[in-house]
Design an enzyme around this catalytic site. Sequence first.
Site, PDB file in Angstrom:
ATOM      1  N   ASN A 116      13.118 -24.976  -1.053  1.00  0.00           N
ATOM      2  CA  ASN A 116      12.566 -24.471  -2.119  1.00  0.00           C
ATOM      3  C   ASN A 116      13.568 -24.572  -3.805  1.00  0.00           C
ATOM      4  OD1 ASN A 116      10.382 -23.781  -0.679  1.00  0.00           O
ATOM      5  ND2 ASN A 116      10.553 -22.581  -0.497  1.00  0.00           N
ATOM      6  N   ARG A 128       0.315 -27.803   0.142  1.00  0.00           N
ATOM      7  CA  ARG A 128       1.336 -26.396   1.160  1.00  0.00           C
ATOM      8  C   ARG A 128       0.795 -25.303   0.929  1.00  0.00           C
ATOM      9  NH1 ARG A 128       6.123 -23.320   0.260  1.00  0.00           N
ATOM     10  NH2 ARG A 128       6.824 -22.819   2.241  1.00  0.00           N
ATOM     11  N   ASP A 141      -4.687  -7.109  -1.888  1.00  0.00           N
ATOM     12  CA  ASP A 141      -5.670  -7.013  -1.532  1.00  0.00           C
ATOM     13  C   ASP A 141      -7.073  -8.007  -1.620  1.00  0.00           C
ATOM     14  OD1 ASP A 141      -4.685  -4.863  -0.309  1.00  0.00           O
ATOM     15  OD2 ASP A 141      -5.736  -2.854  -1.410  1.00  0.00           O
ATOM     16  N   HIS A 148       4.733 -16.952   5.857  1.00  0.00           N
ATOM     17  CA  HIS A 148       5.323 -17.293   4.312  1.00  0.00           C
ATOM     18  C   HIS A 148       5.369 -15.291   4.278  1.00  0.00           C
ATOM     19  CE1 HIS A 148       5.818 -18.949   0.478  1.00  0.00           C
ATOM     20  NE2 HIS A 148       5.784 -17.857   0.394  1.00  0.00           N
ATOM     21  N   ASN A 173       8.956 -20.195   5.927  1.00  0.00           N
ATOM     22  CA  ASN A 173       9.273 -20.126   4.549  1.00  0.00           C
ATOM     23  C   ASN A 173      10.698 -18.921   4.196  1.00  0.00           C
ATOM     24  OD1 ASN A 173       8.315 -20.676   1.753  1.00  0.00           O
ATOM     25  ND2 ASN A 173       8.338 -18.788   1.004  1.00  0.00           N
ATOM     26  N   GLU A 174      11.661 -19.918   3.777  1.00  0.00           N
ATOM     27  CA  GLU A 174      13.051 -18.791   2.743  1.00  0.00           C
ATOM     28  C   GLU A 174      13.216 -17.713   4.246  1.00  0.00           C
ATOM     29  OE1 GLU A 174      12.244 -17.902  -1.419  1.00  0.00           O
ATOM     30  OE2 GLU A 174      11.845 -19.643  -1.624  1.00  0.00           O
ATOM     31  N   TYR A 200      14.939 -23.329  -7.453  1.00  0.00           N
ATOM     32  CA  TYR A 200      14.093 -22.902  -9.194  1.00  0.00           C
ATOM     33  C   TYR A 200      15.167 -22.389 -10.164  1.00  0.00           C
ATOM     34  CZ  TYR A 200       9.775 -21.090  -6.718  1.00  0.00           C
ATOM     35  OH  TYR A 200       8.749 -20.765  -6.219  1.00  0.00           O
ATOM     36  N   GLU A 205       8.454 -26.115  -2.844  1.00  0.00           N
ATOM     37  CA  GLU A 205       8.609 -25.041  -3.672  1.00  0.00           C
ATOM     38  C   GLU A 205       9.975 -25.266  -5.440  1.00  0.00           C
ATOM     39  OE1 GLU A 205       8.253 -21.187  -3.574  1.00  0.00           O
ATOM     40  OE2 GLU A 205       7.129 -21.376  -1.119  1.00  0.00           O
ATOM     41  N   HIS A 224       0.896  -1.362   0.438  1.00  0.00           N
ATOM     42  CA  HIS A 224       0.131   0.122  -0.052  1.00  0.00           C
ATOM     43  C   HIS A 224       0.393   1.089  -0.014  1.00  0.00           C
ATOM     44  CE1 HIS A 224      -2.943  -1.880   1.928  1.00  0.00           C
ATOM     45  NE2 HIS A 224      -3.783  -2.535   0.081  1.00  0.00           N
TER      46      HIS A 224
HETATM   47  C1  GAL Z   1       9.147 -17.962  -3.149  1.00  0.00           C
HETATM   48  C2  GAL Z   1       7.955 -17.623  -2.414  1.00  0.00           C
HETATM   49  C3  GAL Z   1       6.896 -17.707  -2.871  1.00  0.00           C
HETATM   50  C4  GAL Z   1       6.883 -17.713  -4.485  1.00  0.00           C
HETATM   51  C5  GAL Z   1       8.192 -18.179  -5.521  1.00  0.00           C
HETATM   52  C6  GAL Z   1       7.736 -17.937  -6.554  1.00  0.00           C
HETATM   53  O1  GAL Z   1      10.591 -17.834  -2.991  1.00  0.00           O
HETATM   54  O2  GAL Z   1       8.166 -18.654  -1.373  1.00  0.00           O
HETATM   55  O3  GAL Z   1       6.128 -17.232  -2.887  1.00  0.00           O
HETATM   56  O4  GAL Z   1       6.838 -16.242  -4.342  1.00  0.00           O
HETATM   57  O5  GAL Z   1       9.293 -17.829  -4.581  1.00  0.00           O
HETATM   58  O6  GAL Z   1       9.027 -16.626  -7.012  1.00  0.00           O
END
Ligand code: GAL
Length: 478
Positions: free
Chosen positions: A326, A95, A70, A140, A184-185, A328, A382, A58
């Site tokens: 997690n 999850r 929101d 989170h 989380n993270e 990626y 993740e 915000h």
């Molecule tokens: C992680 C996070 C998630 C999501 C994901 C994708 O770092 O825990 O909330 O946003 O990345 O970018």
Amino acid sequence: MTKFLIAFTAVFVGASAQNATNRFPDNFMFGAATAAYQIEGAWNEDGKGESIQDYFFHNYPEYTTGDTGDVACDSYHRYQEDVQMLKALNADVYRFSISWPRVLPTGDVDVINQPGIDYYNNLINELLANGIQPVVTMYHFDLPQALQYIGGWPNEMLADYFVQYARILFQNFGDRVKWWITFNEPAVFVNGYAAEGIAPSQPASGIGDYLATHTVIKAHARVWHLYDEEFRASQNGSVGITLNMDGLEPASNTEGENDASERARQFQMGIFAHPIYTEEGDYPLVVQQLVDDNSAREGRNHSRLPKFTQEEIEYIRGSADFLGMNHYSTNFVTPGLIGESPSKSRDSGVYTMPGGHYAWGLRNQLNWVATEYPGYPIFITENGLSNSGGLNDTDRIDYFTEYLGAVLEAINTDGVPVIGYTAWSLMDNFEWNSGYTVKFGLYEVDFNSTNRTRTPKDSASFMAEVFSSKQLPDQYSL
Ligand code: GAL
């Protein structure tokens, strides 16, 4: 006839041997993941308090797309649709995270917001009625803003508040929730105390982030002990923490770069995992040495990295039942002094170069974790791919195929104890500073429609098949 039988047996044995490496263990848990702020909306409905994310989005549009959570996916009102989507995916688990200020609007237990408790009860009951187990993240990224006004995570008192909050969760939901993730993270959200641009945007680089780290580790350990001492016997669940563990591979195979890769891993993951998951406990030695030395060089009479007492070290180590991870992508690292002084980046002496989606990076990372923290089951909480949208998401199918293939190799070839996998994400949602421009979902969400219409993407059918068969389709045999 005999000849035919022999030939048939040979083919059959051949096929089952191949499937053995192509299959996940029978009790492997598959599902999808989300987080409260990214999907729930209803940011100020039914007594919910303000979170640092509400406050940030915000008040700091200069760092973001100007969008907010929101309304997001409006899951506060549409959770039954979410559960049907999970059912269509053949998910074993879901999850999701609980919004602390929806349950405790001030962060403290002076006000317990019954509609918030009701919402999560309804969601949990709906999941169980559809044969899906909840995996619940307690935190989170959405701290009650009221607790930011007293300093947020760098204030060690936050651990007291977090333990009280966790107790409310165990008391209200622990009869049905068997998988708990405290945080989380943390490596990501402590950056909110190092730099502007991520909530709560407090730029105390190289100091605030270490203080926040210290509180979070203590809070995690206390919640595990609380569960262990007061709830485990009757509720019989598991408590862990989720750490972001992208690949941090050496840019090339020189000694300097291998050392840089190890340092990068220790500064990003080890700083949280080493105190909890190793025999010796405490922060990784390399982290202690570098931050202590740099602090002395800067003329300080104390280290910017707080110290645990011996008693705390012993209390914290072993305070987890599993490790959430997690992942990626994989980046490449080389030695280098980068970032402002002081900063975690400069302390680590590592320069990180952007990498990409290399599934072998996940396999390597899983092996590193299994070696570094032996004896703990690993839950991949993740893993996923973002794109700019569209229902024909072959890029996402390719990504999941390769990454799940890497998980299979880690389990079946390397013997890494991976017990579950929740894809990020169940549906397109509010992707923090990127707002709604970036899409991670197995389901598309139409953010222009008032009912936030959800439509399955091609990747949803693909994952539904993987989740029910517990194997990759034959053409992806390893
Ligand atoms: C992680 C996070 C998630 C999501 C994901 C994708 O770092 O825990 O909330 O946003 O990345 O970018």
